[in-house]
Motif scaffolding. Structure first.
Motif, PDB file in Angstrom:
ATOM      1  N   SER A 147      12.089 -83.181 -74.420  1.00  0.00           N
ATOM      2  CA  SER A 147      11.321 -84.423 -75.011  1.00  0.00           C
ATOM      3  C   SER A 147      10.843 -84.737 -76.783  1.00  0.00           C
ATOM      4  O   SER A 147      10.388 -85.384 -76.467  1.00  0.00           O
ATOM      5  N   GLN A 148      10.170 -83.308 -77.326  1.00  0.00           N
ATOM      6  CA  GLN A 148       9.325 -83.592 -78.037  1.00  0.00           C
ATOM      7  C   GLN A 148       9.783 -83.614 -79.460  1.00  0.00           C
ATOM      8  O   GLN A 148       9.552 -83.644 -80.627  1.00  0.00           O
ATOM      9  N   LEU A 149      11.158 -82.582 -79.483  1.00  0.00           N
ATOM     10  CA  LEU A 149      12.432 -82.497 -80.495  1.00  0.00           C
ATOM     11  C   LEU A 149      11.952 -83.831 -81.165  1.00  0.00           C
ATOM     12  O   LEU A 149      12.336 -84.650 -81.089  1.00  0.00           O
ATOM     13  N   GLY A 150      12.750 -83.697 -82.579  1.00  0.00           N
ATOM     14  CA  GLY A 150      11.964 -84.809 -83.645  1.00  0.00           C
ATOM     15  C   GLY A 150      13.910 -84.535 -84.383  1.00  0.00           C
ATOM     16  O   GLY A 150      14.731 -83.598 -83.869  1.00  0.00           O
ATOM     17  N   LYS A 151      13.673 -85.217 -85.285  1.00  0.00           N
ATOM     18  CA  LYS A 151      15.051 -85.232 -86.113  1.00  0.00           C
ATOM     19  C   LYS A 151      14.820 -83.791 -87.593  1.00  0.00           C
ATOM     20  O   LYS A 151      13.964 -83.227 -87.842  1.00  0.00           O
ATOM     21  N   ARG A 152      16.275 -83.172 -86.963  1.00  0.00           N
ATOM     22  CA  ARG A 152      16.440 -81.924 -87.486  1.00  0.00           C
ATOM     23  C   ARG A 152      15.880 -80.881 -86.955  1.00  0.00           C
ATOM     24  O   ARG A 152      16.048 -79.388 -87.401  1.00  0.00           O
ATOM     25  N   VAL A 153      15.191 -80.864 -85.951  1.00  0.00           N
ATOM     26  CA  VAL A 153      14.570 -79.929 -84.757  1.00  0.00           C
ATOM     27  C   VAL A 153      15.228 -79.930 -83.603  1.00  0.00           C
ATOM     28  O   VAL A 153      15.689 -80.457 -83.014  1.00  0.00           O
ATOM     29  N   PHE A 154      15.901 -78.073 -83.394  1.00  0.00           N
ATOM     30  CA  PHE A 154      17.005 -77.682 -82.184  1.00  0.00           C
ATOM     31  C   PHE A 154      15.467 -76.959 -81.486  1.00  0.00           C
ATOM     32  O   PHE A 154      14.537 -75.548 -81.362  1.00  0.00           O
ATOM     33  N   LEU A 155      16.239 -76.125 -80.013  1.00  0.00           N
ATOM     34  CA  LEU A 155      15.856 -75.620 -80.031  1.00  0.00           C
ATOM     35  C   LEU A 155      16.519 -74.800 -79.150  1.00  0.00           C
ATOM     36  O   LEU A 155      17.914 -74.974 -79.043  1.00  0.00           O
ATOM     37  N   LEU A 156      16.024 -73.454 -79.509  1.00  0.00           N
ATOM     38  CA  LEU A 156      17.283 -72.560 -79.998  1.00  0.00           C
ATOM     39  C   LEU A 156      16.802 -71.524 -79.080  1.00  0.00           C
ATOM     40  O   LEU A 156      16.258 -70.337 -78.431  1.00  0.00           O
ATOM     41  N   HIS A 157      18.260 -71.579 -77.254  1.00  0.00           N
ATOM     42  CA  HIS A 157      17.901 -70.631 -76.008  1.00  0.00           C
ATOM     43  C   HIS A 157      19.073 -69.295 -76.916  1.00  0.00           C
ATOM     44  O   HIS A 157      20.423 -70.266 -76.677  1.00  0.00           O
ATOM     45  N   ASN A 158      18.903 -68.299 -76.925  1.00  0.00           N
ATOM     46  CA  ASN A 158      20.266 -67.006 -77.121  1.00  0.00           C
ATOM     47  C   ASN A 158      19.489 -66.038 -76.346  1.00  0.00           C
ATOM     48  O   ASN A 158      18.841 -65.245 -76.056  1.00  0.00           O
ATOM     49  N   VAL A 159      20.754 -66.245 -75.336  1.00  0.00           N
ATOM     50  CA  VAL A 159      20.712 -64.467 -74.308  1.00  0.00           C
ATOM     51  C   VAL A 159      20.364 -63.537 -75.207  1.00  0.00           C
ATOM     52  O   VAL A 159      19.429 -62.238 -73.944  1.00  0.00           O
ATOM     53  N   HIS A 160      20.516 -63.362 -76.287  1.00  0.00           N
ATOM     54  CA  HIS A 160      19.902 -61.978 -77.049  1.00  0.00           C
ATOM     55  C   HIS A 160      18.653 -61.799 -77.400  1.00  0.00           C
ATOM     56  O   HIS A 160      18.029 -60.593 -77.947  1.00  0.00           O
ATOM     57  N   GLU A 161      17.784 -62.887 -77.037  1.00  0.00           N
ATOM     58  CA  GLU A 161      16.553 -62.768 -77.471  1.00  0.00           C
ATOM     59  C   GLU A 161      15.679 -62.989 -76.218  1.00  0.00           C
ATOM     60  O   GLU A 161      15.671 -63.496 -75.075  1.00  0.00           O
ATOM     61  N   GLU A 162      14.639 -62.686 -76.549  1.00  0.00           N
ATOM     62  CA  GLU A 162      13.289 -62.842 -74.916  1.00  0.00           C
ATOM     63  C   GLU A 162      13.707 -63.944 -74.360  1.00  0.00           C
ATOM     64  O   GLU A 162      13.559 -64.455 -73.637  1.00  0.00           O
ATOM     65  N   GLU A 163      13.089 -65.360 -75.491  1.00  0.00           N
ATOM     66  CA  GLU A 163      12.822 -66.064 -74.964  1.00  0.00           C
ATOM     67  C   GLU A 163      13.234 -67.076 -75.689  1.00  0.00           C
ATOM     68  O   GLU A 163      13.329 -67.279 -77.298  1.00  0.00           O
ATOM     69  N   PRO A 164      13.245 -68.347 -75.679  1.00  0.00           N
ATOM     70  CA  PRO A 164      13.538 -69.524 -76.387  1.00  0.00           C
ATOM     71  C   PRO A 164      12.977 -69.981 -78.063  1.00  0.00           C
ATOM     72  O   PRO A 164      11.547 -69.521 -77.776  1.00  0.00           O
ATOM     73  N   GLU A 165      13.481 -70.382 -78.850  1.00  0.00           N
ATOM     74  CA  GLU A 165      12.669 -70.511 -80.018  1.00  0.00           C
ATOM     75  C   GLU A 165      12.875 -72.081 -80.672  1.00  0.00           C
ATOM     76  O   GLU A 165      13.895 -72.511 -81.123  1.00  0.00           O
ATOM     77  N   VAL A 166      11.883 -73.347 -81.044  1.00  0.00           N
ATOM     78  CA  VAL A 166      12.279 -74.282 -81.765  1.00  0.00           C
ATOM     79  C   VAL A 166      12.206 -73.514 -83.363  1.00  0.00           C
ATOM     80  O   VAL A 166      11.706 -72.938 -83.775  1.00  0.00           O
ATOM     81  N   PHE A 167      12.934 -74.310 -83.562  1.00  0.00           N
ATOM     82  CA  PHE A 167      12.991 -74.366 -85.390  1.00  0.00           C
ATOM     83  C   PHE A 167      13.571 -75.386 -85.889  1.00  0.00           C
ATOM     84  O   PHE A 167      14.238 -77.070 -84.957  1.00  0.00           O
ATOM     85  N   GLN A 168      13.230 -75.925 -87.483  1.00  0.00           N
ATOM     86  CA  GLN A 168      13.403 -76.489 -88.371  1.00  0.00           C
ATOM     87  C   GLN A 168      15.177 -76.567 -89.056  1.00  0.00           C
ATOM     88  O   GLN A 168      14.595 -75.540 -89.653  1.00  0.00           O
ATOM     89  N   THR A 169      15.863 -76.790 -88.984  1.00  0.00           N
ATOM     90  CA  THR A 169      17.254 -76.517 -89.933  1.00  0.00           C
ATOM     91  C   THR A 169      17.196 -76.333 -90.789  1.00  0.00           C
ATOM     92  O   THR A 169      15.910 -77.385 -91.913  1.00  0.00           O
TER      93      THR A 169
END
Length: 812
Positions: A428-450
């Motif tokens: 609900s808080q994501l803006g333009k060029r901001v993505f939530l990355l869920h990677n099964v190879h990492e411990e927890e999701p991470e939000v990043f800006q492209t």
């Protein structure tokens, strides 16, 4: 290389952006790196229009290209063709042809001024993300970029004829693979013809079953089917029964005529001619240039209708499956298949021809080093059960609450193990060029800006703009089809030849080479046709290779030996291709006397074996750096591509070994830092407590002396003395704190030095081996005399025609 550049230019790591703090609404100044091997478990990108999804995909493909990884890119909207808009100089003049004239008009400035503003924007944007024109130049040097337009000649055209050819032998030998390939091609063709419903059903549809039967029968015989032959076989199939029913009961001729007419109308359509010209739909040739350079092949299909899109995408997926299965397994990323909008190609209920191919790739591609990247702005129309094999999810801003809830429902089933409430809050808080990355190879999701893309994001390219991009690449003439040189003839054919072949003893066989084009005016010349096998073996290098060759030696008239095997030419003919009878009306040149004696053929057989023993070699390439030898018949281009895969796999393994080697040292230092910081905190706490105690002791003593009855009592003196000693202890403990702080800082410097040492060791690996530049050795294997076998030898009459330059060959 700047510190920021060094932070993201890592081996096997993709620089996608920076971690983003949703609470503060800003990105942190550290790179977010994505391990290229994580893409082996595939990725899905979901986001509404304007979320920055295109920029994320282009950034990922740019990183892959810089790392030497080729890509097949399916572009339904024309956005991903922006990958070709790279301007290392960042000069305004480079931007002028590509700026949006309407946008310039709305801004009230000329296109030239608008281009200058865009160039400055791109320069500043790249600078903010630690990039520059030098990295753009590196991208352009690392890979070839091309836009293909199936069904159109605005870009590079693509020919679908390769899809109708017989598949490789390994596919023919695997019943499941063959059925899957046959069914996929039949379904794709019926989709293009507009035949849907029960008629296109693989189990109930007569049209689907008939087409599958025809392709299966032809391919098992090693023959491909072009559309013209397919029309004839629909009318007169080469089979008498389908299942237990005879052909007429299953599908009467009158009803088959409608299907034949549909294919005929397609073939006769002027627009369909564009589907038969251009680059073959050969995945290996699309992924790599003739020199072996990786390519990013963008298939722009925005100009196609829905049926044509489904037809082409299904064919491309089937060809990708065949290519994938022809490769050995690997644990490193070998190539990427990216599709910008998977909407309609993998629906939750329907079964379009593309869906089964996508599901198969999701399940099997990992083992072969192929990573899939699927993107959509319609999360409602995805088969999430089929996405259970996806390990990476890029989640961007969504259009509606319904989209978000459907995505969360699907994620819980496909990805599992995620906190729905926390995901919903972050989405609900994501803006333009901001993505939530869920990677099964990492411990927890991470939000990043492209990050800022190296390519200029012009927006969807029109066919005219694509033509402007690709026309310079079409300037050269297509490569000519390789043909065998015409055999040298001892003399021109004369009109004195006889009109019938000579009478020969019964123990001498004779055959006739097949005649190409029109059979009139044919003059046959005597020759020897031989089929031989040459075996090459090298136990030390583990090579066992057998070559079959067919040779044609024209016989010379006059004195001397009539046959010279050293002057014979190789022909693409086999024993079964030879005809038992000549064409009607042909004439024959005289036969040398030696050719009517059976003993002559025994001698010619021995001469051929000696010739092959002396001249045949199996030349292989060898990489001194990797100690790998090419396979027999493997082109240098293909060998260098394989070396690149091996080098990347070896590099990844060495990087992993280095990281494990340093992991224990890093863990020990981090543990020492943690204990040193705890010691420092305890000492700081003691300083604070001692300070308060000293203040209280001093205050009590002063108060007693000022207000007590005995101002100089022994008790008051004792309190004062304690206060003085407390000041001394406080000073000493502060010194202890200072020493603890110095210890922490020294350990942190050791940790930083250790990480720098690790990165330096990893950096050395990159310069050790360059498969594209390494000089290759040549290993030449020769056969033993006993490894040469002439399997067939016969008198063969070679057809030709008299011409201005003498006798001209006329066989096919």
């Amino acid at each position: 290389m700047s510190d920021e550049t060094a932070a993201y230019e890592k081996l096997g790591a993709f620089y996608l952006g920076r971690p983003y703090d949703l609470e503060r609404g800003e990105a942190r100044p550290v790179p977010l790196l994505y391990d290229s091997r994580d893409l082996l478990t595939h990725a899905v990108c979901v986001g509404m229009t304007g979320s920055g999804k295109t920029g994320l995909l282009i950034g990922l493909l740019e990183e892959a290209a810089i790392d030497g990884i080729p890509s097949l890119v399916i572009d339904p909207k024309g956005d991903l063709a922006n990958l070709l808009l790279t301007f290392p100089r960042l000069a305004p003049g480079d931007f002028v042809p590509w700026v949006d004239a309407d946008a310039a008009g709305r801004a009230g400035i000329s296109p030239e001024d608008f281009a200058a503003r865009e160039a400055e924007t791109w320069k500043n944007g790249l600078g903010q993300w630690g990039q520059s024109g030098e990295r753009i130049a590196r991208l352009r040097e690392a890979a070839d970029f091309a836009v293909y337009t199936p069904g159109s000649e605005s870009g590079l055209p693509v020919s679908i004829l390769a899809s109708l050819a017989a598949p490789p032998a390994d596919v023919l030998a695997d019943g499941d693979l063959l059925r899957e390939r046959v069914s996929g091609l039949a379904a794709s063709l019926l989709t293009l013809l507009g035949i849907e419903g029960d008629d296109a059903d693989p189990v109930r549809g007569r049209d689907h079953i008939l087409l599958s039967t025809l392709f299966d029968a032809a391919w098992r015989e090693g023959r491909g089917l072009d559309l013209a032959t397919l029309i004839q076989q629909i009318q007169k199939p080469p089979v008498e029964r389908v299942g237990v029913l005879d052909l007429e009961s299953f599908y009467p001729a009158k009803e088959r005529f409608a299907l034949a007419m549909a294919v005929n109308n397609l073939l006769g359509s002027p627009g369909f001619a564009a589907w038969l010209r251009g680059e073959p739909l050969d995945v290996d040739r699309l992924l790599y240039t003739p020199s072996g350079k990786p390519r990013v092949a963008v298939f722009s299909i925005a100009h196609l209708g829905d049926r044509e899109r489904m037809f082409f995408v299904s064919l491309l997926l089937q060809q990708t499956l065949a290519w994938m299965r022809s490769k050995p397994g690997t644990s490193s990323l070998r190539a990427i298949l990216c599709m910008d909008e998977v909407f309609g190609y993998m629906p939750p209920v329907a079964e379009p021809p593309s869906k089964r191919a996508i599901l198969t790739l999701l399940k099997q591609a990992r083992a072969f080093g192929l990573g899939l990247v699927l993107a959509t702005q319609n999360p409602v129309d995805l088969d999430y059960k089929g996405l259970g094999n996806v390990g990476t999810w890029f989640l961007g801003r969504l259009q509606t609450e319904r989209d978000k809830q459907r995505l969360l429902d699907g994620l819980q089933g496909a990805a599992g193990g995620m906190d729905r409430g926390e995901l919903e809050r972050m989405l609900s808080q994501l803006g333009k060029r901001v993505f939530l990355l869920h990677n099964v190879h990492e411990e927890e999701p991470e939000v990043f800006q492209t990050r800022w893309t190296l390519s200029y994001l012009r927006g969807p390219l029109t066919r005219t703009e694509i033509k402007r991009l690709m026309d310079p690449r079409k300037g050269g003439t297509p490569a000519a089809t390789a043909t065998a040189p015409a055999p040298s003839a001892p003399s021109a054919a004369s009109d004195s030849g006889t009109g019938a072949p000579p009478v020969l003893p019964p123990d001498i066989s004779q055959r006739f080479l097949p005649v190409c084009s029109r059979p009139s005016g044919i003059v046959y010349r005597p020759a020897l046709f031989a089929a031989a096998k040459v075996h090459f073996a090298d136990a030390k290098q583990g090579i066992e290779h057998e070559e079959e060759t067919a040779l044609l030696a024209l016989m010379a008239a006059g004195e001397g030996e009539p046959v010279d095997w050293y002057a014979a030419e190789g022909v693409e003919l086999w024993k079964e291709d030879l005809e038992p009878e000549p064409v009607a009306g042909a004439r024959f040149e005289p036969l040398p006397d030696a050719a009517v004696r059976a003993k002559s053929y025994d001698g010619w057989r021995r001469d051929l074996e000696e010739c092959l023993y002396r001249t045949r070699r199996c030349d292989l390439f060898r990489s001194p750096a990797l100690g790998v030898t090419s396979r027999p018949g493997e082109l240098e281009r293909d060998f260098r591509i394989r070396l690149s895969d091996l080098a990347r796999e070896k590099r990844d393994g060495q990087v992993e070994t280095l990281r494990k080697k340093y992991a224990s040292k890093v863990a020990q230092l981090e543990d020492r830092i943690r204990r040193a910081e705890q010691t420092k905190e305890r000492q700081e706490d003691q300083v604070r407590q001692q300070g308060w105690q000293t203040v209280l002791s001093a205050g009590t003593a002063v108060a007693a002396m000022l207000f007590g009855r005995k101002k100089l009592s022994h008790a008051n003196l004792g309190r004062a003395t304690s206060a003085v000693r407390g000041v001394g202890r406080t000073f000493q403990e502060r010194q202890d704190v200072s020493r603890a702080q110095e210890n922490v800082e020294a350990l942190q410097r050791q940790l930083a030095d250790l990480n720098t040492e690790l990165e330096a060791e990893i950096g050395k690996l990159e310069a050790r081996f360059d498969p594209e530049a390494e000089p290759l050795e040549t290993v030449s294997l020769k056969p033993r005399r006993t490894d040469v076998e002439v399997r067939f030898l016969s008198l063969a009459w070679a057809p030709g025609r008299p011409g201005d330059a003498g006798w001209e060959p006329a066989w096919r």
